[in-house]
Design a protein around this motif. Structure first.
Motif, short mmCIF file in Angstrom:
data_model
loop_
_atom_site.label_atom_id
_atom_site.label_comp_id
_atom_site.label_asym_id
_atom_site.label_seq_id
_atom_site.Cartn_x
_atom_site.Cartn_y
_atom_site.Cartn_z
N LEU A 33 0.72 -1.10 -0.18
CA LEU A 33 -0.03 0.01 0.00
C LEU A 33 0.72 1.18 0.21
O LEU A 33 0.35 2.26 -0.33
CB LEU A 33 -0.96 0.04 1.16
CG LEU A 33 -2.09 -1.23 1.18
CD1 LEU A 33 -2.71 -1.30 2.55
CD2 LEU A 33 -2.91 -0.89 -0.04
N THR A 34 2.04 1.18 0.32
CA THR A 34 2.95 2.36 0.50
C THR A 34 2.97 3.04 -0.88
O THR A 34 3.13 4.37 -0.95
CB THR A 34 4.33 1.96 0.99
OG1 THR A 34 4.79 1.03 0.26
CG2 THR A 34 4.25 1.56 2.42
N LYS A 36 0.80 3.13 -3.45
CA LYS A 36 -0.33 3.63 -3.98
C LYS A 36 -0.70 4.85 -3.48
O LYS A 36 -0.40 5.19 -2.17
CB LYS A 36 -1.51 2.62 -3.59
CG LYS A 36 -1.23 1.28 -4.16
CD LYS A 36 -2.13 0.19 -3.97
CE LYS A 36 -1.67 -1.29 -4.59
NZ LYS A 36 -2.32 -2.30 -3.84
N THR A 37 -1.17 5.87 -4.23
CA THR A 37 -1.43 7.08 -3.48
C THR A 37 -2.93 6.93 -2.59
O THR A 37 -3.44 6.18 -2.54
CB THR A 37 -1.96 8.08 -4.84
OG1 THR A 37 -3.18 7.57 -5.43
CG2 THR A 37 -0.66 8.12 -5.83
N THR A 38 -2.87 7.94 -1.78
CA THR A 38 -4.09 8.10 -0.89
C THR A 38 -5.34 8.13 -1.58
O THR A 38 -6.47 7.46 -1.08
CB THR A 38 -4.01 9.28 -0.05
OG1 THR A 38 -2.64 9.57 0.55
CG2 THR A 38 -4.93 9.40 0.95
N LYS A 39 -5.46 8.83 -2.81
CA LYS A 39 -6.77 9.01 -3.64
C LYS A 39 -6.96 7.73 -4.08
O LYS A 39 -8.30 7.07 -4.12
CB LYS A 39 -6.55 9.98 -4.64
CG LYS A 39 -7.75 9.99 -5.57
CD LYS A 39 -7.36 10.96 -6.74
CE LYS A 39 -8.75 10.95 -7.91
NZ LYS A 39 -8.21 11.82 -8.83
N ARG A 40 -6.03 6.93 -4.55
CA ARG A 40 -6.47 5.43 -5.09
C ARG A 40 -6.82 4.65 -3.98
O ARG A 40 -7.77 3.88 -4.27
CB ARG A 40 -5.00 5.04 -5.67
CG ARG A 40 -5.14 3.59 -6.11
CD ARG A 40 -3.93 3.15 -7.05
NE ARG A 40 -4.01 1.96 -7.38
CZ ARG A 40 -2.91 1.34 -7.71
NH1 ARG A 40 -1.58 2.16 -8.05
NH2 ARG A 40 -2.73 -0.11 -8.25
N LYS A 41 -6.31 4.62 -2.78
CA LYS A 41 -6.69 3.72 -1.85
C LYS A 41 -7.97 4.16 -1.46
O LYS A 41 -8.76 3.18 -1.02
CB LYS A 41 -5.61 3.97 -0.65
CG LYS A 41 -4.40 3.06 -1.01
CD LYS A 41 -3.35 3.12 0.42
CE LYS A 41 -2.72 4.71 0.59
NZ LYS A 41 -1.67 4.48 1.27
N ARG A 42 -8.34 5.34 -1.10
CA ARG A 42 -9.74 5.94 -0.58
C ARG A 42 -10.81 5.38 -1.78
O ARG A 42 -11.78 5.09 -1.28
CB ARG A 42 -9.48 7.50 -0.57
CG ARG A 42 -10.80 7.97 -0.05
CD ARG A 42 -10.70 9.33 0.02
NE ARG A 42 -10.65 10.16 -1.09
CZ ARG A 42 -9.51 10.92 -1.48
NH1 ARG A 42 -8.50 10.75 -0.45
NH2 ARG A 42 -9.32 11.56 -2.67
N ARG A 45 -12.02 1.66 -1.30
CA ARG A 45 -12.95 1.45 -0.46
C ARG A 45 -14.20 1.05 -0.73
O ARG A 45 -14.67 1.61 -1.86
CB ARG A 45 -12.92 2.45 0.97
CG ARG A 45 -11.63 2.43 1.64
CD ARG A 45 -11.87 3.54 2.70
NE ARG A 45 -10.84 4.32 2.98
CZ ARG A 45 -10.59 5.66 3.37
NH1 ARG A 45 -11.55 6.35 3.41
NH2 ARG A 45 -9.44 6.32 3.39
#
Length: 65
Positions: A33-34, A36-42, A45
């Motif tokens: 996960l490191t 991957k961008t915050t936007k992509r991870k969000r 969900r």
């Protein structure tokens, strides 16, 4: 005729809805996960619907759903 078996992997991954649709969770959110961008991870969900092109395979795995 004996009862048909539901695939254990499918019953853990998919839920059927009242209108006949099938919902699923997004993939690619378990590890590494490191990078991957915050936007992509969000955006990964939550749940989404199974595509129509894949419905035949899902129905075959879950005959009583």
């Amino acid at each position: 005729m004996p009862k048909m078996k539901t695939k254990s992997s499918a019953k853990k991954r998919f839920k059927t809805l009242g209108g006949g649709g099938v919902k699923r969770t997004h993939s690619h959110l378990r590890h590494i996960l490191t990078k991957k961008t915050t936007k992509r991870k969000r955006q990964l969900r939550g749940t989404t619907m199974v595509a129509e092109s894949n419905m035949r395979q899902i129905r075959a795995m879950m005959p009583y759903a």
